[in-house]
Design an enzyme around this catalytic site. Structure first.
Site, PDB file in Angstrom:
ATOM      1  N   SER A   1       0.840  -1.198   0.000  1.00  0.00           N
ATOM      2  CA  SER A   1       0.000   0.000   0.000  1.00  0.00           C
ATOM      3  C   SER A   1       0.880   1.256   0.000  1.00  0.00           C
ATOM      4  O   SER A   1       1.824   1.358   0.784  1.00  0.00           O
ATOM      5  CB  SER A   1      -0.893   0.028   1.247  1.00  0.00           C
TER       6      SER A   1
ATOM      7  N   HIS B   1      -0.609  -1.267  -4.174  1.00  0.00           N
ATOM      8  CA  HIS B   1      -1.986  -1.115  -3.667  1.00  0.00           C
ATOM      9  C   HIS B   1      -2.296   0.363  -3.519  1.00  0.00           C
ATOM     10  O   HIS B   1      -1.649   1.075  -2.735  1.00  0.00           O
ATOM     11  CB  HIS B   1      -2.093  -1.831  -2.308  1.00  0.00           C
TER      12      HIS B   1
ATOM     13  N   ASP C   1      -4.759   3.136  -2.420  1.00  0.00           N
ATOM     14  CA  ASP C   1      -5.894   3.314  -1.505  1.00  0.00           C
ATOM     15  C   ASP C   1      -6.619   4.622  -1.768  1.00  0.00           C
ATOM     16  O   ASP C   1      -6.233   5.663  -1.265  1.00  0.00           O
ATOM     17  CB  ASP C   1      -5.384   3.299  -0.052  1.00  0.00           C
TER      18      ASP C   1
ATOM     19  N   HIS D   1      -7.858   0.044  -4.617  1.00  0.00           N
ATOM     20  CA  HIS D   1      -8.853  -0.192  -3.559  1.00  0.00           C
ATOM     21  C   HIS D   1      -9.676   1.075  -3.398  1.00  0.00           C
ATOM     22  O   HIS D   1      -9.177   2.075  -2.883  1.00  0.00           O
ATOM     23  CB  HIS D   1      -8.106  -0.551  -2.261  1.00  0.00           C
TER      24      HIS D   1
ATOM     25  N   GLY E   1      -9.718   3.534   6.212  1.00  0.00           N
ATOM     26  CA  GLY E   1      -9.597   4.976   6.438  1.00  0.00           C
ATOM     27  C   GLY E   1      -8.199   5.452   6.740  1.00  0.00           C
ATOM     28  O   GLY E   1      -7.855   6.596   6.469  1.00  0.00           O
TER      29      GLY E   1
ATOM     30  N   GLY F   1      -1.371   1.974   9.273  1.00  0.00           N
ATOM     31  CA  GLY F   1      -0.699   1.853  10.566  1.00  0.00           C
ATOM     32  C   GLY F   1      -1.561   1.383  11.709  1.00  0.00           C
ATOM     33  O   GLY F   1      -1.216   1.584  12.876  1.00  0.00           O
TER      34      GLY F   1
ATOM     35  N   ASP G   1      -6.227  -6.882   4.249  1.00  0.00           N
ATOM     36  CA  ASP G   1      -5.753  -5.509   4.140  1.00  0.00           C
ATOM     37  C   ASP G   1      -5.873  -4.776   5.475  1.00  0.00           C
ATOM     38  O   ASP G   1      -6.973  -4.508   5.944  1.00  0.00           O
ATOM     39  CB  ASP G   1      -6.603  -4.801   3.073  1.00  0.00           C
ATOM     40  N   GLY G   2      -4.689  -4.515   6.065  1.00  0.00           N
ATOM     41  CA  GLY G   2      -4.699  -3.699   7.293  1.00  0.00           C
ATOM     42  C   GLY G   2      -4.006  -4.403   8.439  1.00  0.00           C
ATOM     43  O   GLY G   2      -4.434  -5.475   8.853  1.00  0.00           O
ATOM     44  N   GLY G   3      -2.913  -3.807   8.913  1.00  0.00           N
ATOM     45  CA  GLY G   3      -2.209  -4.357  10.088  1.00  0.00           C
ATOM     46  C   GLY G   3      -1.424  -5.612   9.783  1.00  0.00           C
ATOM     47  O   GLY G   3      -1.155  -6.429  10.673  1.00  0.00           O
TER      48      GLY G   3
HETATM   49  C1  DX5 Z   1      -6.765   1.270   5.021  1.00  0.00           C
HETATM   50  C2  DX5 Z   1      -6.182   0.785   3.695  1.00  0.00           C
HETATM   51  C3  DX5 Z   1      -5.076  -0.206   3.863  1.00  0.00           C
HETATM   52  C4  DX5 Z   1      -3.925   0.337   4.717  1.00  0.00           C
HETATM   53  C5  DX5 Z   1      -2.911  -0.757   4.946  1.00  0.00           C
HETATM   54  O1  DX5 Z   1      -7.981   1.921   4.780  1.00  0.00           O
HETATM   55  O2  DX5 Z   1      -7.172   0.162   2.913  1.00  0.00           O
HETATM   56  O3  DX5 Z   1      -4.589  -0.594   2.586  1.00  0.00           O
HETATM   57  O4  DX5 Z   1      -3.324   1.412   4.036  1.00  0.00           O
HETATM   58  O5  DX5 Z   1      -1.866  -0.173   5.628  1.00  0.00           O
HETATM   59  P1  DX5 Z   1      -1.221  -0.861   6.927  1.00  0.00           P
HETATM   60  O6  DX5 Z   1      -0.546  -2.107   6.405  1.00  0.00           O
HETATM   61  O7  DX5 Z   1      -0.240   0.180   7.394  1.00  0.00           O
HETATM   62  O8  DX5 Z   1      -2.323  -1.164   7.878  1.00  0.00           O
HETATM   63 ZN    ZN Z   2      -6.422  -0.809   1.069  1.00  0.00          ZN
END
Ligand code: DX5
Ligand code: ZN
Length: 219
Positions: A7, A32, A34, A67, A146, A149, A179-181
């Site tokens: 991302s 990715h 966003d 996304h 949204g 991190g 997706d996320g964390g």
């Molecule tokens: C959040 C995004 C994710 C996020 C992932 O709304 O869709 O793609 O940026 O980033 P990390 O890996 O830092 O959680």
């Molecule tokens: Zn995303």
């Protein structure tokens, strides 16, 4: 072997070109993108994400994994068609009914763009079952959309397992993207649950070695 979609949400503008080049060299499988419209989620970064996607297209052939965290899905798809992304994912929560979902699916298919549908942590899997046969990928959000991190929400791992079972039972050849964390530890959990594409932002883009951090998610 899982694929990694890095991302670019948290990439600083002044380091963007260098970062994209280094991610290309580190062989991320996807970039990715966003896209946030300030309505579906608080942040509005549409202009910046479009600039990033154009920049990436100039320096790399690595596919774009877009996304859309937006309310007006069609308008944002039209915006990305000229960039020929590999896939565009829309949120089921932003679709008013099955007809609208099928129109979006048709628009993507007519433009040779793979179709992804995303669900937020609190959205039940059953909300996508009526269109799942028409998509190439389901994006299971493992954080609230949204921002980058955030910590992975552990309950979402069960959803990945159930989705994986459902896909197998129904002979669906779909990608399951999370997706996320996602970091070295959580990557193991989501891959065991059946995810085959891992989106990761902060863990990769704030690391001092992109290649190592990407590899650590794959192995
Ligand atoms: C959040 C995004 C994710 C996020 C992932 O709304 O869709 O793609 O940026 O980033 P990390 O890996 O830092 O959680
Ligand atoms: Zn995303």
């Amino acid at each position: 072997m899982a694929e990694v979609s890095t991302s670019v949400l948290m990439v600083d503008k002044d380091k963007a070109v260098r970062t994209f080049y280094d991610l290309e060299v580190a062989k991320t499988d996807f970039f990715h993108i966003d896209v946030m419209d300030g309505k579906f989620v608080k942040k509005n970064n549409r202009k910046q994400m479009k600039e990033y996607a154009l920049e990436i297209k100039h320096i790399s052939n690595i596919p774009l994994d877009v996304h859309l965290m937006v309310e007006n899905i069609k308008e944002n798809i039209e915006d990305y068609i000229p960039l020929e992304p590999d896939r565009i994912t829309f949120h089921i929560e932003a679709v008013k009914d099955k007809e609208e979902a099928l129109e979006i699916i048709r628009l993507l298919r007519d433009n040779n763009i793979k179709i992804g549908v995303a669900i937020k942590p609190d959205t039940p899997l059953k909300d996508i079952y009526e269109i799942i046969e028409y998509v190439h990928m389901v994006l299971v959000m493992t954080v609230e959309p949204g921002k980058g991190g955030q910590e992975l929400i552990k309950d979402t791992i069960k959803k990945v397992e159930v989705l994986n079972e459902y896909a197998k039972l129904n002979d669906l050849e779909i990608d399951i993207e999370v997706d996320g964390g996602i970091n070295k530890e959580t990557a193991i959990l989501v891959k065991d649950a059946g995810a085959n594409i891992l989106v990761s932002g902060k863990y990769i883009t704030e690391s001092d070695n992109f290649k190592d951090s990407i590899e650590s998610l794959k192995n």
